[in-house]
Design an enzyme around this catalytic site. Structure first.
Site, mmCIF file in Angstrom:
data_model
loop_
_atom_site.group_PDB
_atom_site.id
_atom_site.type_symbol
_atom_site.label_atom_id
_atom_site.label_comp_id
_atom_site.label_asym_id
_atom_site.label_seq_id
_atom_site.Cartn_x
_atom_site.Cartn_y
_atom_site.Cartn_z
ATOM 1 N N HIS A 1 -65.529 30.032 -41.558
ATOM 2 C CA HIS A 1 -64.149 30.083 -42.044
ATOM 3 C C HIS A 1 -63.105 30.267 -40.938
ATOM 4 C CE1 HIS A 1 -66.093 30.215 -45.889
ATOM 5 N NE2 HIS A 1 -64.952 30.311 -46.544
ATOM 6 N N HIS B 1 -60.151 27.791 -41.292
ATOM 7 C CA HIS B 1 -58.758 28.148 -41.563
ATOM 8 C C HIS B 1 -57.823 27.546 -40.515
ATOM 9 C CE1 HIS B 1 -60.013 31.795 -44.256
ATOM 10 N NE2 HIS B 1 -60.127 30.638 -44.852
ATOM 11 N N ASN C 1 -67.705 34.684 -44.670
ATOM 12 C CA ASN C 1 -66.727 33.848 -43.971
ATOM 13 C C ASN C 1 -67.360 33.011 -42.868
ATOM 14 O OD1 ASN C 1 -64.450 34.545 -45.458
ATOM 15 N ND2 ASN C 1 -64.258 36.467 -44.350
ATOM 16 N N LYS D 1 -73.778 36.127 -53.381
ATOM 17 C CA LYS D 1 -72.412 36.634 -53.245
ATOM 18 C C LYS D 1 -72.297 38.003 -53.905
ATOM 19 C CE LYS D 1 -67.610 35.922 -53.180
ATOM 20 N NZ LYS D 1 -66.487 35.046 -53.065
ATOM 21 N N HIS E 1 -60.861 22.382 -48.336
ATOM 22 C CA HIS E 1 -61.348 23.679 -47.856
ATOM 23 C C HIS E 1 -62.865 23.658 -47.609
ATOM 24 C CE1 HIS E 1 -61.743 28.002 -47.362
ATOM 25 N NE2 HIS E 1 -62.715 27.978 -48.263
ATOM 26 N N LYS F 1 -61.544 38.332 -54.836
ATOM 27 C CA LYS F 1 -60.474 38.026 -53.874
ATOM 28 C C LYS F 1 -59.498 37.083 -54.556
ATOM 29 C CE LYS F 1 -62.505 38.445 -49.287
ATOM 30 N NZ LYS F 1 -62.918 37.705 -48.070
ATOM 31 N N ARG G 1 -48.845 45.721 -63.395
ATOM 32 C CA ARG G 1 -49.743 46.455 -62.475
ATOM 33 C C ARG G 1 -51.224 46.248 -62.792
ATOM 34 N NH1 ARG G 1 -45.744 50.616 -62.898
ATOM 35 N NH2 ARG G 1 -44.363 50.459 -61.095
ATOM 36 N N GLU H 1 -69.863 25.212 -49.335
ATOM 37 C CA GLU H 1 -70.002 26.661 -49.569
ATOM 38 C C GLU H 1 -71.441 27.006 -49.979
ATOM 39 O OE1 GLU H 1 -67.688 28.927 -48.959
ATOM 40 O OE2 GLU H 1 -65.690 28.079 -49.314
ATOM 41 N N GLU I 1 -64.462 44.193 -48.007
ATOM 42 C CA GLU I 1 -64.684 43.608 -46.689
ATOM 43 C C GLU I 1 -64.430 44.565 -45.524
ATOM 44 O OE1 GLU I 1 -63.775 39.385 -46.532
ATOM 45 O OE2 GLU I 1 -63.355 39.584 -44.400
ATOM 46 N N ARG J 1 -69.214 41.936 -45.979
ATOM 47 C CA ARG J 1 -68.610 40.830 -46.734
ATOM 48 C C ARG J 1 -68.073 39.747 -45.809
ATOM 49 N NH1 ARG J 1 -65.104 40.804 -52.342
ATOM 50 N NH2 ARG J 1 -64.774 38.563 -52.347
HETATM 51 P P1 NAD Z 1 -58.978 23.116 -56.246
HETATM 52 O O1 NAD Z 1 -58.827 24.224 -57.164
HETATM 53 O O2 NAD Z 1 -57.762 22.522 -55.633
HETATM 54 O O3 NAD Z 1 -59.784 21.963 -56.992
HETATM 55 C C1 NAD Z 1 -60.037 20.746 -56.319
HETATM 56 C C2 NAD Z 1 -59.504 19.532 -57.113
HETATM 57 O O4 NAD Z 1 -60.376 19.284 -58.196
HETATM 58 C C3 NAD Z 1 -58.119 19.726 -57.710
HETATM 59 O O5 NAD Z 1 -57.445 18.491 -57.656
HETATM 60 C C4 NAD Z 1 -58.425 20.076 -59.163
HETATM 61 O O6 NAD Z 1 -57.380 19.728 -60.019
HETATM 62 C C5 NAD Z 1 -59.638 19.227 -59.417
HETATM 63 N N1 NAD Z 1 -60.553 19.703 -60.439
HETATM 64 C C6 NAD Z 1 -60.963 20.969 -60.676
HETATM 65 N N2 NAD Z 1 -61.940 20.977 -61.589
HETATM 66 C C7 NAD Z 1 -62.133 19.702 -61.964
HETATM 67 C C8 NAD Z 1 -63.024 19.072 -62.871
HETATM 68 N N3 NAD Z 1 -63.964 19.767 -63.528
HETATM 69 N N4 NAD Z 1 -62.937 17.739 -63.013
HETATM 70 C C9 NAD Z 1 -62.031 17.011 -62.303
HETATM 71 N N5 NAD Z 1 -61.194 17.526 -61.409
HETATM 72 C C10 NAD Z 1 -61.245 18.869 -61.248
HETATM 73 O O7 NAD Z 1 -59.937 23.452 -55.013
HETATM 74 P P2 NAD Z 1 -61.318 24.231 -54.879
HETATM 75 O O8 NAD Z 1 -62.070 23.483 -53.863
HETATM 76 O O9 NAD Z 1 -61.950 24.510 -56.187
HETATM 77 O O10 NAD Z 1 -60.861 25.650 -54.294
HETATM 78 C C11 NAD Z 1 -60.271 25.746 -53.023
HETATM 79 C C12 NAD Z 1 -59.506 27.033 -52.943
HETATM 80 O O11 NAD Z 1 -60.390 28.130 -53.166
HETATM 81 C C13 NAD Z 1 -58.872 27.271 -51.601
HETATM 82 O O12 NAD Z 1 -57.546 27.665 -51.773
HETATM 83 C C14 NAD Z 1 -59.674 28.421 -51.009
HETATM 84 O O13 NAD Z 1 -58.921 29.222 -50.150
HETATM 85 C C15 NAD Z 1 -60.089 29.155 -52.233
HETATM 86 N N6 NAD Z 1 -61.281 29.983 -52.070
HETATM 87 C C16 NAD Z 1 -61.216 31.272 -52.499
HETATM 88 C C17 NAD Z 1 -62.310 32.099 -52.399
HETATM 89 C C18 NAD Z 1 -62.262 33.494 -52.942
HETATM 90 O O14 NAD Z 1 -63.205 34.261 -52.718
HETATM 91 N N7 NAD Z 1 -61.252 33.854 -53.668
HETATM 92 C C19 NAD Z 1 -63.512 31.599 -51.857
HETATM 93 C C20 NAD Z 1 -63.547 30.290 -51.436
HETATM 94 C C21 NAD Z 1 -62.428 29.487 -51.547
HETATM 95 N N1 GLY Z 2 -65.189 33.692 -49.826
HETATM 96 C C1 GLY Z 2 -65.241 34.863 -49.052
HETATM 97 C C2 GLY Z 2 -65.290 36.121 -49.851
HETATM 98 O O1 GLY Z 2 -65.230 36.102 -51.056
HETATM 99 O O2 GLY Z 2 -65.368 37.183 -49.292
#
Ligand code: NAD
Ligand code: GLY
Length: 378
Positions: free
Chosen positions: A257, A261, A254, A236, A275, A152, A130, A194, A246, A250
């Site tokens: 987005h 999406h 997006n 942020k 993404h 998030k 939890r 972003e 949100e 917040r």
């Molecule tokens: P990811 O985590 O898939 O990383 C992209 C690629 O880079 C992967 O192949 C990873 O293995 C590689 N990688 C990571 N760090 C590296 C490094 N230092 N050197 C070499 N390779 C490396 O993708 P991302 O773009 O970081 O994140 C995308 C995800 O984030 C999506 O699922 C999206 O929905 C989510 N997201 C979440 C929020 C949130 O607020 N929680 C906000 C924006 C995006």
């Molecule tokens: N990336 C959108 C949020 O964190 O609200």
């Protein structure tokens, strides 16, 4: 802008959420401080690290070594790299592994990776016993400027992206810009989508700065990278403090987005569209829609597109390889967006660069027209 930066140069952004406050430490080489920053958070000197194959290959051994230097023992789980890891299967694997490691509430889970690892591991930490505390060590530009901050967490569903999850704030975020040197250029530019989003949604001066400094930043300018990550994280944090879950503001984060999406779903969450690439294309579409609705000048979408083009990024629907569904189907995919209220889509539109706002007042025909024109240009 100078490229010389002394190692250890760092900035700290404090996120003062009552009862859940934490620091985001940003800079070149801040990973070296991981042990020193985690020791005060630990009752016993033991952490569980979850990462992916790409990051493990490049950075895991060093992180384990740095923690060991502070007397912290670390066990690690390495998951497959890629968006497909944000799913029930890897979530179950992670939670079961953490339980097998006997991770307790007073321990720390460390998410070492990009947004995929951060979202998945944060969610695993949220539901384990939890709620167990976790540290974000974001290794992509996208994760440093966005996903590691704000709490998030979650996974994808067959019904759409990020539909299963929880708000669970980290207790510390360590964003070392040095780790970005191993990031493939395409991934860096996706994260830059972003960064641009922050300028477009609320800081025209930052967008001006990016137009000048973006190319140097992509080329490896450390000072520029630290500035851009810090400015993004500050923006942020300011929004998250006002509206953690949100209920209002917040949603501005997006920008782009709703389109993104739908495009990610249409391309099967695959390598065809990352993404951050979808966010950049979505921001361009949001500005085009705003101009068509007479909310901002006709020049603004052109300026957004010109900057993305100058950075060598994907700019519009025409830049997405392979088949795309028609405008009606894309609009239907937008219907799964979390911003849908009572079946009505809400969009983030703009009165100009740096002036985004949330609205439900968007005629369906205007969106369909925009999508049809974008698809016709393919
Ligand atoms: P990811 O985590 O898939 O990383 C992209 C690629 O880079 C992967 O192949 C990873 O293995 C590689 N990688 C990571 N760090 C590296 C490094 N230092 N050197 C070499 N390779 C490396 O993708 P991302 O773009 O970081 O994140 C995308 C995800 O984030 C999506 O699922 C999206 O929905 C989510 N997201 C979440 C929020 C949130 O607020 N929680 C906000 C924006 C995006
Ligand atoms: N990336 C959108 C949020 O964190 O609200």
């Amino acid at each position: 802008m100078s490229t010389g930066v002394s190692r250890g140069t760092s900035r700290t952004v404090h996120v003062p959420l009552p009862g859940r406050e934490y620091d985001v430490v940003i800079g070149a080489g801040v990973l070296e401080q991981a042990g020193a920053l985690m020791v005060p958070l630990l009752r016993r000197k033991r952490v569980a690290i979850v990462t992916d194959t790409h990051v493990a290959e490049r950075h895991l051994a060093r992180v384990v070594e740095i923690l060991a230097a502070s007397g912290i023992a670390a066990e690690s789980l390495v998951l497959p790299a890629g968006e497909a890891t944000k799913a029930w299967g890897p979530l179950g694997t992670t939670v079961d592994w953490l339980l097998a490691q006997r991770i307790e509430r007073s321990d720390l889970v460390v998410a070492l990776g990009g947004g995929v690892i951060g979202d998945l591991v944060g969610f695993a930490a949220a539901i384990l016993r939890r709620g167990v505390r976790f540290v974000q060590v974001p290794t992509t530009l996208l994760a440093q400027v966005d996903s590691s901050v704000g709490g998030k967490t979650g996974i994808n569903s067959v019904h759409g992206k990020n539909l299963i999850g929880a708000f669970h704030q980290p207790v510390l975020v360590l964003a070392d810009t040095d780790v970005l040197t191993t990031l493939p250029r395409r991934e860096f530019l996706a994260g830059y989508g972003e960064v641009v989003k922050y300028g477009l949604l609320g800081d025209a001066g930052f967008f001006d700065w990016l137009e000048v400094n973006g190319p140097a930043m992509a080329a490896g300018d450390v000072v520029a990278r630290i500035h851009a990550v810090t400015r993004s994280v500050r923006m942020k944090a300011e929004i998250v403090i006002r509206d953690e879950t949100e209920q209002g503001d917040r949603a501005l984060l997006n920008l782009g987005h709703t389109f993104c999406h739908a495009l990610e779903a249409a391309t099967g969450y695959s390598d065809r569209l990352l993404h951050g690439e979808g966010v950049a294309i979505g921001c361009g579409l949001a500005f085009e829609l705003s101009a068509r609705l007479g909310l901002c000048s006709q020049e603004e979408p052109g300026r957004v597109r010109a900057h993305l083009q100058a950075m060598g990024m994907r700019v519009g629907l025409a830049d997405i390889p392979g088949d795309l569904p028609g405008a009606e189907e894309l609009l239907a995919l937008m219907g799964q967006d979390k911003k849908v209220v009572d079946g009505t889509l809400r969009f983030i539109l703009a009165r100009g660069i740096g002036e985004a706002f949330v609205t439900a007042d968007v005629p369906k025909e205007a969106v369909l027209g925009l999508l049809r024109d974008g698809l016709a240009g393919r």
